[in-house]
Enzyme design. Structure first.
Site, short mmCIF file in Angstrom:
data_model
loop_
_atom_site.label_atom_id
_atom_site.label_comp_id
_atom_site.label_asym_id
_atom_site.label_seq_id
_atom_site.Cartn_x
_atom_site.Cartn_y
_atom_site.Cartn_z
N ASP A 11 0.86 -1.18 0.00
CA ASP A 11 0.00 0.00 0.00
C ASP A 11 0.90 1.24 0.00
OD1 ASP A 11 -3.13 0.80 1.25
OD2 ASP A 11 -1.53 2.29 1.26
N ASP A 108 -3.81 2.45 -5.32
CA ASP A 108 -2.57 2.47 -4.53
C ASP A 108 -2.28 1.19 -3.76
OD1 ASP A 108 -3.81 2.65 -1.94
OD2 ASP A 108 -2.23 4.03 -1.30
N GLU A 109 -2.93 0.06 -4.14
CA GLU A 109 -2.58 -1.18 -3.44
C GLU A 109 -2.73 -2.41 -4.32
OE1 GLU A 109 -5.43 -2.51 -0.33
OE2 GLU A 109 -6.43 -0.62 -0.70
P1 TTP Z 1 -5.15 5.10 1.32
O1 TTP Z 1 -4.14 4.04 1.05
O2 TTP Z 1 -6.28 4.78 2.24
O3 TTP Z 1 -4.44 6.40 1.92
P2 TTP Z 1 -3.03 7.04 1.58
O4 TTP Z 1 -2.27 6.21 0.61
O5 TTP Z 1 -3.24 8.45 1.20
O6 TTP Z 1 -2.32 7.04 2.99
P3 TTP Z 1 -1.67 5.80 3.80
O7 TTP Z 1 -0.22 6.16 3.92
O8 TTP Z 1 -2.38 5.79 5.10
O9 TTP Z 1 -1.89 4.58 2.98
O10 TTP Z 1 -5.80 5.60 -0.04
C1 TTP Z 1 -5.02 5.71 -1.22
C2 TTP Z 1 -5.43 6.92 -2.02
O11 TTP Z 1 -6.81 6.84 -2.33
C3 TTP Z 1 -5.22 8.23 -1.28
O12 TTP Z 1 -3.94 8.78 -1.47
C4 TTP Z 1 -6.31 9.10 -1.86
C5 TTP Z 1 -7.41 8.14 -2.28
N1 TTP Z 1 -8.52 8.20 -1.31
C6 TTP Z 1 -9.59 9.03 -1.58
O13 TTP Z 1 -9.62 9.71 -2.62
N2 TTP Z 1 -10.63 9.10 -0.68
C7 TTP Z 1 -10.64 8.37 0.48
O14 TTP Z 1 -11.60 8.47 1.29
C8 TTP Z 1 -9.52 7.49 0.75
C9 TTP Z 1 -9.48 6.67 2.02
C10 TTP Z 1 -8.50 7.44 -0.18
MG MG Z 2 -2.06 4.16 0.82
#
Ligand code: TTP
Ligand code: MG
Length: 348
Positions: A11, A108-109
């Site tokens: 992730d 992103d995963e």
């Molecule tokens: P996440 O992996 O949940 O968050 P992140 O990568 O920003 O942070 P972390 O380091 O905790 O993993 O989500 C990935 C991307 O998806 C995030 O950068 C933006 C998008 N996203 C949204 O647009 N709306 C949301 O409610 C969430 C949770 C994520």
């Molecule tokens: Mg993330």
């Protein structure tokens, strides 16, 4: 079966924000919020925020206005999906080059089955992290475990830039102390109902008899909860998701009220979509159109066909039927044609 599986979950860290910082290195170390059009006085929600902004309580999903109140010093930037998709493709290419058994879980995963590799889990994870950093400048967090459920929980455990390896023996010591919300698949509703049963941690959940869980939550979800609390998950890696739909759309340089232009555009979009379907070996069961007027009012119409098609003519005919069900009383800004319920002829 040939021994235990090794599943890796990756992730990206603060993904949208991290990509933005690559082109705005001056913002490194500052609270940055990504969302909507990047203007906190206008409507829109937070997509993500840097860890510096999160320290002020800023979270994904909250209104930009709220984020501004929590952190008035934050820099607000608009969402640029095209740019994030480019980086998404690049980190997934690194993963696929390590093992072709990748399950794409969104922008992103992703999961990767690394069971067959002859290197230690830690060596594989370090190599992936190092190559993604070299090729994109971004950091990620990785979890490796015997299944997808534990791998995902592991990747969350040491964010950002984390690397966590879980073995079955870790369930009691490292998973059971966690709150039930840490289980992917347990949301706020279930958390609330479990709290009413005095169940707060995963360990407490593991102490509830399966009959009680099935009675409370139904068979399938009850058994899921029972197994999840024990770190059991047999779900396979799914390497190929069938696409659900295909679409093409076009925005006119200048809004148009000319019927000929509209008809010609619909026909061209239908032809493009049909061509794409045939290229990929799909047939579609539904055809729809999207029409946006100059004032941004947007309408869609959809038609279900008696059987799946991939030829231009039936798709164009259906698109015109949909168009006929709309009142063209204003100038048009955008037209789109979409086909859905896709299938491959050999799998229907
Ligand atoms: P996440 O992996 O949940 O968050 P992140 O990568 O920003 O942070 P972390 O380091 O905790 O993993 O989500 C990935 C991307 O998806 C995030 O950068 C933006 C998008 N996203 C949204 O647009 N709306 C949301 O409610 C969430 C949770 C994520
Ligand atoms: Mg993330």
């Amino acid at each position: 079966m040939s021994g235990a599986r090794r599943i890796l979950h990756l992730d990206m860290d603060a993904f949208f924000a991290a990509v933005e910082l690559l082109r705005r290195p001056d913002l490194k170390g500052k609270p940055v919020v990504i969302g909507g059009r990047g203007d906190p006085t206008r409507r829109g929600v937070v997509s993500t925020a840097t860890y510096e902004a999160r320290a002020f309580g800023v979270r994904s999903g909250m209104p930009l206005r709220t984020a501004l109140k929590l952190c008035p010093a934050a820099v607000f930037l608009p969402v640029d999906f095209a740019e994030y998709h480019r980086y998404s493709d690049r980190f997934k290419a690194v993963m696929r080059s390590v093992s072709p058994l990748m399950e794409d879980r969104g922008i992103d995963e992703a999961y990767l089955d690394v069971s067959a590799l002859d290197r230690s889990s830690e060596a594989v994870a370090r190599e992936i992290k190092q190559r993604i950093r070299a090729e994109t400048g971004l950091t990620c967090s990785i979890g490796i475990a015997p299944n997808k459920l534990l791998a995902k929980m592991a990747s969350e455990m040491q964010k950002p830039d984390g690397l966590t390896i879980l073995v079955p023996e870790d369930v009691e010591t490292r998973i059971w102390p966690l709150g039930v919300r840490k289980v992917p698949g347990i949301g706020p509703k279930t958390e609330g109902r479990l709290a009413e049963m005095s169940v707060h941690t995963i360990g407490e959940l593991a102490a509830v008899p399966v009959e009680t869980l099935v009675e409370e939550f139904g068979r399938s979800y009850g058994v899921f909860l029972y197994e999840a609390a024990r770190g059991i998950d047999e779900d396979p890696i799914v390497t190929h998701w069938e696409p659900k739909q295909r679409s093409r759309e076009t925005t006119f340089q200048e809004d148009t009220g000319d019927w000929q232009t509209i008809a010609r555009t619909i026909a061209a979009l239908a032809r493009d979509v049909a061509e794409e379907l045939r290229d990929e070996g799909y047939r579609a069961r539904t055809v729809g159109i999207k029409l946006r007027f100059a004032d941004f009012e947007t309408h869609t119409r959809e038609k279900t066909l008696p059987e799946p098609v991939d030829a231009e003519l039936p798709i164009r005919k259906a698109a015109f039927e949909c168009l006929g069900r709309l009142k063209l009383d204003r100038r048009v800004r955008l037209l789109g044609v979409r086909v859905g319920e896709l299938s491959r002829p050999d799998s229907t």
